[in-house]
Design a protein around this motif. Sequence first.
Motif, PDB file in Angstrom:
ATOM      1  N   ALA A 142       0.829  -1.211   0.000  1.00  0.00           N
ATOM      2  CA  ALA A 142       0.000   0.000   0.000  1.00  0.00           C
ATOM      3  C   ALA A 142       0.863   1.261   0.000  1.00  0.00           C
ATOM      4  CB  ALA A 142      -0.935  -0.003   1.206  1.00  0.00           C
ATOM      5  N   ALA A 143       1.905   1.273   0.819  1.00  0.00           N
ATOM      6  CA  ALA A 143       2.770   2.450   0.911  1.00  0.00           C
ATOM      7  C   ALA A 143       3.548   2.681  -0.383  1.00  0.00           C
ATOM      8  CB  ALA A 143       3.730   2.295   2.089  1.00  0.00           C
ATOM      9  N   ILE A 144       4.088   1.623  -0.959  1.00  0.00           N
ATOM     10  CA  ILE A 144       4.838   1.768  -2.210  1.00  0.00           C
ATOM     11  C   ILE A 144       3.919   2.283  -3.314  1.00  0.00           C
ATOM     12  CG2 ILE A 144       6.040   0.511  -4.047  1.00  0.00           C
ATOM     13  CD1 ILE A 144       7.215  -1.296  -1.822  1.00  0.00           C
ATOM     14  N   SER A 188       1.176   3.997  -3.004  1.00  0.00           N
ATOM     15  CA  SER A 188       0.828   5.379  -2.691  1.00  0.00           C
ATOM     16  C   SER A 188       1.962   6.327  -3.070  1.00  0.00           C
ATOM     17  CB  SER A 188       0.504   5.490  -1.197  1.00  0.00           C
ATOM     18  OG  SER A 188       0.260   6.815  -0.832  1.00  0.00           O
ATOM     19  N   GLY A 189       3.179   5.951  -2.689  1.00  0.00           N
ATOM     20  CA  GLY A 189       4.336   6.772  -3.026  1.00  0.00           C
ATOM     21  C   GLY A 189       4.555   6.885  -4.525  1.00  0.00           C
ATOM     22  N   ARG A 190       4.417   5.775  -5.217  1.00  0.00           N
ATOM     23  CA  ARG A 190       4.584   5.793  -6.677  1.00  0.00           C
ATOM     24  C   ARG A 190       3.519   6.645  -7.353  1.00  0.00           C
ATOM     25  NH1 ARG A 190       5.932  -0.555  -8.141  1.00  0.00           N
ATOM     26  NH2 ARG A 190       8.038  -0.597  -7.224  1.00  0.00           N
ATOM     27  N   ALA A 191       2.356   6.756  -6.747  1.00  0.00           N
ATOM     28  CA  ALA A 191       1.283   7.578  -7.307  1.00  0.00           C
ATOM     29  C   ALA A 191       1.490   9.063  -7.010  1.00  0.00           C
ATOM     30  CB  ALA A 191      -0.067   7.123  -6.755  1.00  0.00           C
ATOM     31  N   GLY A 192       2.531   9.387  -6.257  1.00  0.00           N
ATOM     32  CA  GLY A 192       2.851  10.786  -5.990  1.00  0.00           C
ATOM     33  C   GLY A 192       2.313  11.338  -4.692  1.00  0.00           C
ATOM     34  N   ALA A 193       1.707  10.501  -3.868  1.00  0.00           N
ATOM     35  CA  ALA A 193       1.169  10.971  -2.587  1.00  0.00           C
ATOM     36  C   ALA A 193       2.275  11.021  -1.540  1.00  0.00           C
ATOM     37  CB  ALA A 193       0.049  10.041  -2.117  1.00  0.00           C
ATOM     38  N   ARG A 194       2.263  12.073  -0.736  1.00  0.00           N
ATOM     39  CA  ARG A 194       3.208  12.137   0.378  1.00  0.00           C
ATOM     40  C   ARG A 194       2.746  11.102   1.403  1.00  0.00           C
ATOM     41  NH1 ARG A 194       4.770  16.278   5.093  1.00  0.00           N
ATOM     42  NH2 ARG A 194       6.805  15.350   5.504  1.00  0.00           N
ATOM     43  N   THR A 195       3.585  10.092   1.635  1.00  0.00           N
ATOM     44  CA  THR A 195       3.170   8.909   2.378  1.00  0.00           C
ATOM     45  C   THR A 195       4.108   8.630   3.538  1.00  0.00           C
ATOM     46  OG1 THR A 195       2.292   7.974   0.323  1.00  0.00           O
ATOM     47  CG2 THR A 195       2.644   6.439   2.150  1.00  0.00           C
ATOM     48  N   LEU A 196       3.511   8.247   4.669  1.00  0.00           N
ATOM     49  CA  LEU A 196       4.257   7.809   5.846  1.00  0.00           C
ATOM     50  C   LEU A 196       3.848   6.380   6.147  1.00  0.00           C
ATOM     51  CD1 LEU A 196       6.067   8.317   8.372  1.00  0.00           C
ATOM     52  CD2 LEU A 196       3.975   9.095   9.538  1.00  0.00           C
ATOM     53  N   LEU A 197       4.845   5.504   6.343  1.00  0.00           N
ATOM     54  CA  LEU A 197       4.618   4.110   6.710  1.00  0.00           C
ATOM     55  C   LEU A 197       5.097   3.921   8.145  1.00  0.00           C
ATOM     56  CD1 LEU A 197       3.926   1.142   6.091  1.00  0.00           C
ATOM     57  CD2 LEU A 197       6.203   0.932   5.057  1.00  0.00           C
ATOM     58  N   ILE A 198       4.211   3.425   9.001  1.00  0.00           N
ATOM     59  CA  ILE A 198       4.510   3.228  10.421  1.00  0.00           C
ATOM     60  C   ILE A 198       4.584   1.735  10.701  1.00  0.00           C
ATOM     61  CG2 ILE A 198       3.680   3.615  12.771  1.00  0.00           C
ATOM     62  CD1 ILE A 198       1.970   5.932  11.488  1.00  0.00           C
ATOM     63  N   GLU A 199       5.663   1.291  11.354  1.00  0.00           N
ATOM     64  CA  GLU A 199       5.834  -0.127  11.681  1.00  0.00           C
ATOM     65  C   GLU A 199       6.322  -0.267  13.115  1.00  0.00           C
ATOM     66  OE1 GLU A 199       6.326  -3.996  12.260  1.00  0.00           O
ATOM     67  OE2 GLU A 199       5.160  -3.140  10.619  1.00  0.00           O
ATOM     68  N   LYS A 200       5.706  -1.183  13.866  1.00  0.00           N
ATOM     69  CA  LYS A 200       6.057  -1.370  15.273  1.00  0.00           C
ATOM     70  C   LYS A 200       7.388  -2.075  15.468  1.00  0.00           C
ATOM     71  CE  LYS A 200       3.615  -5.727  15.899  1.00  0.00           C
ATOM     72  NZ  LYS A 200       2.609  -6.458  16.625  1.00  0.00           N
ATOM     73  N   ASN A 201       7.810  -2.875  14.512  1.00  0.00           N
ATOM     74  CA  ASN A 201       9.069  -3.605  14.634  1.00  0.00           C
ATOM     75  C   ASN A 201      10.229  -2.812  14.036  1.00  0.00           C
ATOM     76  OD1 ASN A 201       8.147  -6.138  15.868  1.00  0.00           O
ATOM     77  ND2 ASN A 201       6.989  -6.379  13.972  1.00  0.00           N
ATOM     78  N   LEU A 212      11.713   3.311   0.145  1.00  0.00           N
ATOM     79  CA  LEU A 212      12.418   4.593   0.048  1.00  0.00           C
ATOM     80  C   LEU A 212      12.482   5.088  -1.399  1.00  0.00           C
ATOM     81  CD1 LEU A 212      15.256   3.948   2.643  1.00  0.00           C
ATOM     82  CD2 LEU A 212      13.158   5.303   2.951  1.00  0.00           C
ATOM     83  N   ASP A 213      12.680   4.169  -2.352  1.00  0.00           N
ATOM     84  CA  ASP A 213      12.700   4.560  -3.773  1.00  0.00           C
ATOM     85  C   ASP A 213      11.361   5.141  -4.215  1.00  0.00           C
ATOM     86  OD1 ASP A 213      15.325   3.783  -4.071  1.00  0.00           O
ATOM     87  OD2 ASP A 213      14.863   1.903  -5.122  1.00  0.00           O
ATOM     88  N   MET A 250       9.431   6.368   6.297  1.00  0.00           N
ATOM     89  CA  MET A 250       9.038   5.272   7.180  1.00  0.00           C
ATOM     90  C   MET A 250       9.515   5.553   8.590  1.00  0.00           C
ATOM     91  SD  MET A 250      11.192   1.889   6.212  1.00  0.00           S
ATOM     92  CE  MET A 250      12.702   2.167   5.322  1.00  0.00           C
ATOM     93  N   LEU A 251       8.695   5.099   9.520  1.00  0.00           N
ATOM     94  CA  LEU A 251       8.992   5.263  10.939  1.00  0.00           C
ATOM     95  C   LEU A 251       8.895   3.888  11.577  1.00  0.00           C
ATOM     96  CD1 LEU A 251       9.556   7.184  13.305  1.00  0.00           C
ATOM     97  CD2 LEU A 251       7.087   7.498  13.523  1.00  0.00           C
TER      98      LEU A 251
END
Length: 196
Positions: free
Chosen positions: A18-20, A22-35, A111-112, A117-118
Motif C-alpha cells: 500500500a505504501a509503495i 501510494s508513493g509511486r502515485a505521488g502521494a506524500r506517504t508515511l509508513l509506520i511499523e512497530k518492529n 524509500l525509492d 518510514m517510521l
Amino acid sequence: MDQYDVVVVGGGTAGVVAAIQSGRAGARTLLIEKNGMLGGTMTVGGVNFPALFYAWGRQVIAGIGWELVSATLAETGTELPDFTNVQAAHWRHHIHIDKALFAALTDEAVLDAGVEMLLHAMIGGVTANGEGWDVTLCAKDGLRSVRCRVLIDCTGDANAVSLAGFPVDQPEECQPGTLALRIGGYDADALDMARI
C-alpha cells in the motif's frame, strides 16, 4: 504537525505494498511499523515462503508483492518451484525467500517510492478532523502527532480502525499463526512422542 496525504499503519506485506503504491502515485506517504524491520510475517514472523502467485500452472497474481519476491530470488539465484505440476502438494508451490534480504529490498523499494518510514512506532490515537485524520504516534523518542487525508490500517488487528471508534467484528475463534522452524542435534527415534 506533519501533514501527509496517506499514512499506512503496519509495515507487513499489505502495508508495504500500500505504501509503495501510494508513493509511486505521488502521494506524500508515511509508513509506520512497530518492529525494527519491514515485511511482517515474512520477516519478523519467520514465515518466509509466500505462495499462491500461481494457480493451475499460470501466474494469477503479480504487482508489487511479486516484484519484491522476484527481486529477492534474483539476488540469491533461487529458482521458482515447478508451477506446471498442478497435482503437487500445495506447499510445493511456496516460494522460499531469504527473509533478511527481502527486508532490505523492501526498505529500498519503500524509500525509492519516496515513502517516509517510521520504525519502532505504534499508533496511540486516531481522531477524525473533518478533512482526514489526526494520528498520535508513540515512537522511541516519545509521542508525536501527524495529520493525513487517508489512513490505511494494515495492522492485521484493526488497531487504527478500533482507535478511530469504528466497530470491529472479532471471531470467537481465530486461526493460529503458522510457525516455521528447523531444529537439529537430536535423535528422532529416541524421542518419547507420546509424552511430547
